[in-house]
Write a protein that holds these residues in place. Sequence first.
Motif, mmCIF file in Angstrom:
data_model
loop_
_atom_site.group_PDB
_atom_site.id
_atom_site.type_symbol
_atom_site.label_atom_id
_atom_site.label_comp_id
_atom_site.label_asym_id
_atom_site.label_seq_id
_atom_site.Cartn_x
_atom_site.Cartn_y
_atom_site.Cartn_z
ATOM 1 N N SER A 83 0.850 -1.187 0.000
ATOM 2 C CA SER A 83 0.000 0.000 0.000
ATOM 3 C C SER A 83 0.885 1.237 0.000
ATOM 4 N N GLU A 85 0.252 5.312 0.636
ATOM 5 C CA GLU A 85 -0.665 6.381 1.008
ATOM 6 C C GLU A 85 0.108 7.686 0.933
ATOM 7 N N TRP A 98 -5.654 17.444 -5.909
ATOM 8 C CA TRP A 98 -5.456 16.156 -6.574
ATOM 9 C C TRP A 98 -4.353 16.219 -7.636
ATOM 10 N N PRO A 114 -2.012 6.101 -9.195
ATOM 11 C CA PRO A 114 -3.438 5.779 -9.353
ATOM 12 C C PRO A 114 -4.251 6.884 -10.018
ATOM 13 N N PRO A 117 -9.337 8.483 -6.921
ATOM 14 C CA PRO A 117 -10.123 7.500 -6.161
ATOM 15 C C PRO A 117 -11.600 7.879 -6.150
ATOM 16 N N ASP A 132 -12.553 9.141 5.150
ATOM 17 C CA ASP A 132 -12.307 8.982 3.715
ATOM 18 C C ASP A 132 -11.071 8.112 3.474
ATOM 19 N N THR A 133 -10.057 8.278 4.308
ATOM 20 C CA THR A 133 -8.868 7.438 4.203
ATOM 21 C C THR A 133 -9.238 5.982 4.478
ATOM 22 N N GLN A 136 -10.868 4.301 1.572
ATOM 23 C CA GLN A 136 -9.912 3.907 0.543
ATOM 24 C C GLN A 136 -9.157 2.641 0.944
ATOM 25 N N GLU A 139 -11.485 -0.278 0.320
ATOM 26 C CA GLU A 139 -11.526 -0.625 -1.106
ATOM 27 C C GLU A 139 -10.279 -1.420 -1.499
ATOM 28 N N LEU A 140 -9.110 -0.978 -1.037
ATOM 29 C CA LEU A 140 -7.863 -1.678 -1.333
ATOM 30 C C LEU A 140 -7.892 -3.091 -0.749
ATOM 31 N N LYS A 143 -10.138 -5.444 -2.690
ATOM 32 C CA LYS A 143 -9.503 -5.866 -3.941
ATOM 33 C C LYS A 143 -8.487 -6.969 -3.682
#
Length: 156
Positions: A83, A85, A98, A114, A117, A132-133, A136, A139-140, A143
């Motif tokens: 990962s 971040e 962004w 990436p 997001p 929000d972190t 994410q 989601e990771l 996957k």
Amino acid sequence: GQPGKLMYVMHNSEYPLSCFALFENGPCLVADANFDTLMVKLKGFFQNAKANKIESRGTRYQYCDFLVKLGTVTMGPSARGISVEVEYCPCVMASDCWNLLLEFMQSFMGSQAPALPPVLGSKHDGAYGPGDTMLQYMELFNKIRKQQPVPVAGIR
């Protein structure tokens, strides 16, 4: 009679006094660290899936106004991924920084940087927060859970 919904209980070392409960297709609840003990007391209503424990552990680096955290994602005893971040500390409005984040990530990740997001795409003008972190990370992790393990070496 109703099909069960998943709730993920997550922790983040940046927020040691908080516990995050993320509901499947729903909101992120931020509670104090004692939320885990509450969940133990409610074990008659919730089924714990200990076998699905997944975590990211690594190192935190600071470069000027950027915070970079590199971690190894493990599921059980085996490493399943990496990962990365990246946070631009002076900015709390996700849409405002962004492009700067993307340029910074491309400087060391190249074409592996990436795309925007989904969490940021829905924020528009809202302030970015720890929930929000955690979304994410969820989601990771989902996957990675769905990936089939890749053998390191084959014996014939």
